[in-house]
Scaffold this active site. Structure first.
Site, PDB file in Angstrom:
ATOM      1  N   ASP A  21       0.835  -1.187   0.000  1.00  0.00           N
ATOM      2  CA  ASP A  21       0.000   0.000   0.000  1.00  0.00           C
ATOM      3  C   ASP A  21       0.876   1.246   0.000  1.00  0.00           C
ATOM      4  OD1 ASP A  21      -2.608   1.108  -0.022  1.00  0.00           O
ATOM      5  OD2 ASP A  21      -2.352   1.704   2.055  1.00  0.00           O
ATOM      6  N   TYR A  29       1.475   5.641  -0.539  1.00  0.00           N
ATOM      7  CA  TYR A  29       1.138   6.880   0.189  1.00  0.00           C
ATOM      8  C   TYR A  29       1.420   8.006  -0.789  1.00  0.00           C
ATOM      9  CZ  TYR A  29       1.583  10.107   4.292  1.00  0.00           C
ATOM     10  OH  TYR A  29       1.453  11.097   5.220  1.00  0.00           O
ATOM     11  N   HIS A  77      -3.169  14.265   0.661  1.00  0.00           N
ATOM     12  CA  HIS A  77      -3.335  13.424   1.845  1.00  0.00           C
ATOM     13  C   HIS A  77      -2.100  13.505   2.744  1.00  0.00           C
ATOM     14  CE1 HIS A  77      -4.347  10.038   4.391  1.00  0.00           C
ATOM     15  NE2 HIS A  77      -3.262   9.388   4.001  1.00  0.00           N
ATOM     16  N   ARG A 125       2.024  16.850  12.834  1.00  0.00           N
ATOM     17  CA  ARG A 125       3.256  17.635  13.048  1.00  0.00           C
ATOM     18  C   ARG A 125       2.984  19.093  12.700  1.00  0.00           C
ATOM     19  NH1 ARG A 125       4.403  13.307  10.030  1.00  0.00           N
ATOM     20  NH2 ARG A 125       4.664  14.599   8.150  1.00  0.00           N
ATOM     21  N   GLU A 130     -10.110   4.229   4.085  1.00  0.00           N
ATOM     22  CA  GLU A 130      -9.248   4.967   3.167  1.00  0.00           C
ATOM     23  C   GLU A 130      -9.673   4.617   1.747  1.00  0.00           C
ATOM     24  OE1 GLU A 130      -5.153   5.639   5.745  1.00  0.00           O
ATOM     25  OE2 GLU A 130      -5.089   4.403   3.944  1.00  0.00           O
ATOM     26  N   GLU A 172      -9.189   4.156  -1.943  1.00  0.00           N
ATOM     27  CA  GLU A 172      -8.008   3.905  -2.761  1.00  0.00           C
ATOM     28  C   GLU A 172      -8.375   3.194  -4.056  1.00  0.00           C
ATOM     29  OE1 GLU A 172      -4.576   2.302  -0.879  1.00  0.00           O
ATOM     30  OE2 GLU A 172      -5.059   3.119   1.100  1.00  0.00           O
ATOM     31  N   ARG A 187      -6.922   3.967  13.644  1.00  0.00           N
ATOM     32  CA  ARG A 187      -5.955   5.042  13.812  1.00  0.00           C
ATOM     33  C   ARG A 187      -5.297   5.031  15.189  1.00  0.00           C
ATOM     34  NH1 ARG A 187      -4.789   6.296   8.663  1.00  0.00           N
ATOM     35  NH2 ARG A 187      -6.601   7.037   7.517  1.00  0.00           N
ATOM     36  N   GLN A 234      -2.799   2.190  15.229  1.00  0.00           N
ATOM     37  CA  GLN A 234      -1.717   2.555  14.316  1.00  0.00           C
ATOM     38  C   GLN A 234      -0.780   3.582  14.942  1.00  0.00           C
ATOM     39  OE1 GLN A 234      -3.157   4.266  10.663  1.00  0.00           O
ATOM     40  NE2 GLN A 234      -1.120   4.560   9.798  1.00  0.00           N
ATOM     41  N   LYS A 261      -3.663  -1.911  10.508  1.00  0.00           N
ATOM     42  CA  LYS A 261      -4.031  -2.044   9.102  1.00  0.00           C
ATOM     43  C   LYS A 261      -4.364  -3.483   8.700  1.00  0.00           C
ATOM     44  CE  LYS A 261      -2.922   2.190   7.415  1.00  0.00           C
ATOM     45  NZ  LYS A 261      -3.772   3.041   6.559  1.00  0.00           N
ATOM     46  N   THR A 319      -8.724  -5.440   4.509  1.00  0.00           N
ATOM     47  CA  THR A 319      -8.676  -4.588   3.330  1.00  0.00           C
ATOM     48  C   THR A 319      -9.763  -5.105   2.393  1.00  0.00           C
ATOM     49  OG1 THR A 319      -6.283  -4.275   3.539  1.00  0.00           O
ATOM     50  CG2 THR A 319      -7.275  -3.762   1.398  1.00  0.00           C
ATOM     51  N   THR A 362      -4.306   6.532   0.049  1.00  0.00           N
ATOM     52  CA  THR A 362      -5.523   7.329   0.150  1.00  0.00           C
ATOM     53  C   THR A 362      -5.577   8.387  -0.937  1.00  0.00           C
ATOM     54  OG1 THR A 362      -5.515   7.002   2.534  1.00  0.00           O
ATOM     55  CG2 THR A 362      -6.893   8.775   1.682  1.00  0.00           C
TER      56      THR A 362
END
Length: 404
Positions: free
Chosen positions: A119, A121, A126, A135, A192, A194, A230, A233, A246, A250, A337
Site C-alpha cells: 500500500d 502513500y 493526503h 506535526r 481509506e 483507494e 488510527r 496505528q 491495518k 482490506t 488514500t
C-alpha cells in the site's frame, strides 16, 4: 471501440462493451467461475469456453482469475477483442445469450488470489494533511516524500471481497494524556478510499520492472478500502510502520477493470519537482482521471479525484521492484488514500474530521468523527470511456460490526 451491443442495458450504466470487467461468481449448487460484466448481466466465460465461443485454455473454469492473468497481455487483448465481437454482432446473439445471467442471480466472490499486498502513500494532498494534523509545527511532507513513492507491506490474507463484514479490531492504544496503554476495541476506526492495481505477469527476481513495462505486467484495476484503526496505528508505529492497525481487513471491489478499458482516462499527472531519479521517470502520461465517491450509510461524504495523485502506478511498480523483488501473479498495489485539494475531496475520516476535532456533518444531520458500529462505507468510481461514454469501476462496500 463500438459502444453498440445487442445486450439489453449494455450500452449504458457503466458496464458496456468499453469496460467488460472480469470477476468470479457462483450460483447455488454450482462451482465458482469467471465472468464478465455487461449491462445488468454476467457473461459466463467458463460456459462460453466450453461452447467454443472463446479460446479454452482452462482460464475461466477455476474460482480465480489468476490463470487468465498470468497468460499475459496478448491473451488479455485477444479475449477482449473476441468478447466485443460476440456482444456487438447480432449474428452471435442466439449462441451467446444463453450464457448471460442476471447479476442479481449470482454471488460475486473475491476475483483473484492475492499474492502480496503493498500500500502506497502517493497523494500529496493526503500526505500534507496528515503532516499538518500530526506535526503542526514542522514541514508536513517528510524529506523523502517527493523522492520516492513511500509504501508499506500489508497482509494479503485479509484482503476481502466487497460486502464482507468488517469486525472492529482490538489492540493496544494509548489515549492522549494517559501514561499507559490500554487494550480494547479501536475507538478511531477509519476508511481509506483507494485504487488497487493487480499484477498478472510475474517478473524475474533480481531485475526491476521499468515504468515502460507497466502494461505488460498489470492486468487491471479494483477499488480498495484500506480500513485503518488510527489509535492502534498511532501507538504501534513508533518507530516502525503500520501493523495491527491495518492488517485486520482490506476490502476490494468484485470487478477487475482491464487496464485497456482505462486508456481513455489517462491524463498528465501533477508536475514532479524535483525530477525523479531515472528509474522512476515515465515517458507516457499515467495520471488517471478517475472520479471516486465515498458514501457513509448512503450519504455522500467525499468525492476524491484520482487525477491529483502525485506518484503514478508505473512509478509505484518500478519502485516496488527496483531492489530486485519479483512480481507474482496476484500482487496487489494500493494507490494510497486518494485526496484532493478541497475539504470535500478528502479520502478518509482522519482528514474529513481533522483527527476528530471537526466532526463531519452528513446531509441527514448525523455527524461522524470516526466510524461507528453499524456504519456502511461504500466507495464507487467512474472514468471517461471512449466516444464520450462513462465506465464504472463498480463499488466496494463494508459494514462495521462490533468485536466478537
Amino acid at each position: 471501440m463500438t459502444t453498440d451491443t445487442w445486450v439489453e442495458g449494455g450500452s449504458d450504466g457503466g458496464f458496456g462493451v468499453e469496460n467488460l470487467p472480469y470477476g468470479i461468481f457462483s450460483r447455488p449448487g454450482e462451482l465458482p467461475r469467471a465472468g464478465a460484466a455487461i449491462g445488468g448481466h454476467v457473461l459466463d466465460l467458463a460456459a462460453m469456453s466450453a461452447a467454443g465461443l472463446v479460446e479454452d485454455r482452462r482460464y475461466f473454469a477455476s474460482g480465480s482469475l489468476n490463470a487468465f492473468m498470468v497468460a499475459g497481455r496478448a491473451a488479455w487483448e485477444a479475449n477482449r477483442t473476441r468478447l466485443v465481437e460476440l456482444l456487438t454482432d447480432e449474428a452471435y446473439r442466439d449462441r451467446v445469450e444463453p450464457h448471460l445471467i442476471p447479476v442479481t442471480d449470482v454471488e460475486l466472490l473475491r476475483p483473484f488470489e492475492v499474492a502480496d499486498y503493498v500500500d502506497f502513500y502517493s497523494s500529496e494532498h493526503h500526505a500534507r494533511n496528515t503532516g499538518r494534523i500530526f506535526r503542526p509545527r514542522d514541514e508536513p511532507l517528510p524529506s523523502n516524500w517527493k523522492r520516492l513513492p513511500v509504501a508499506y507491506h500489508g497482509r494479503s490474507g485479509t484482503v476481502y471481497p466487497s460486502g464482507t463484514p468488517i469486525i472492529r479490531p482490538c489492540g493496544q492504544r494509548r489515549t492522549p494524556g494517559e501514561p499507559e496503554p490500554t487494550f480494547g476495541p479501536s475507538l478511531r476506526l477509519d476508511f481509506e478510499a483507494e485504487v488497487g492495481f493487480v499484477a498478472g505477469v510475474p517478473s524475474v527476481a533480481g531485475r526491476g520492472v521499468p515504468t515502460g513495462a507497466f502494461r505488460d505486467h498489470v492486468f487491471g484495476v479494483v477499488l480498495l478500502n484500506d480500513w485503518s484503526a488510527r489509535d492502534l496505528q498511532a501507538w504501534e508505529s513508533r518507530p516502525l510502520g503500520p501493523f495491527l492497525g491495518k492488517s485486520f481487513a482490506t476490502s476490494i471491489s468484485s470487478w477487475v477493470v482491464p487496464l485497456a478499458a482505462l486508456e481513455p482516462a489517462r491524463v498528465s499527472p501533477p508536475v514532479q519537482d524535483p525530477a525523479p531519479l531515472p528509474y522512476l521517470r515515465c515517458d507516457e502520461p499515467w495520471g488517471l482521471d478517475l472520479h471516486l465517491e465515498v458514501l457513509i450509510n448512503g450519504r455522500v461524504a467525499s468525492r476524491p479525484p484520482f487525477a491529483s495523485m502525485y506518484w503514478t502506478p508505473p512509478q509505484q511498480l518500478a519502485h516496488a521492484t527496483v531492489n530486485g523483488a519479483p512480481l507474482r501473479t496476484g500482487d496487489l498495489f494500493g494507490s494510497g488514500t486518494v485526496s484532493g485539494p478541497d475539504p470535500d475531496q478528502r479520502g478518509c475520516m482522519l482528514e474529513l474530521s481533522w483527527d476528530g476535532r471537526e466532526p463531519l456533518k452528513l446531509d441527514d444531520g448525523t455527524e461522524r468523527s470516526f466510524l461507528e458500529d453499524g456504519d456502511t462505507v461504500t466507495i464507487r468510481a467512474q472514468a471517461p470511456g471512449a466516444s464520450g461514454s462513462r465506465i464504472s469501476l463498480g463499488e466496494v462496500t463494508g459494514t462495521v460490526h462490533p468485536p466478537h
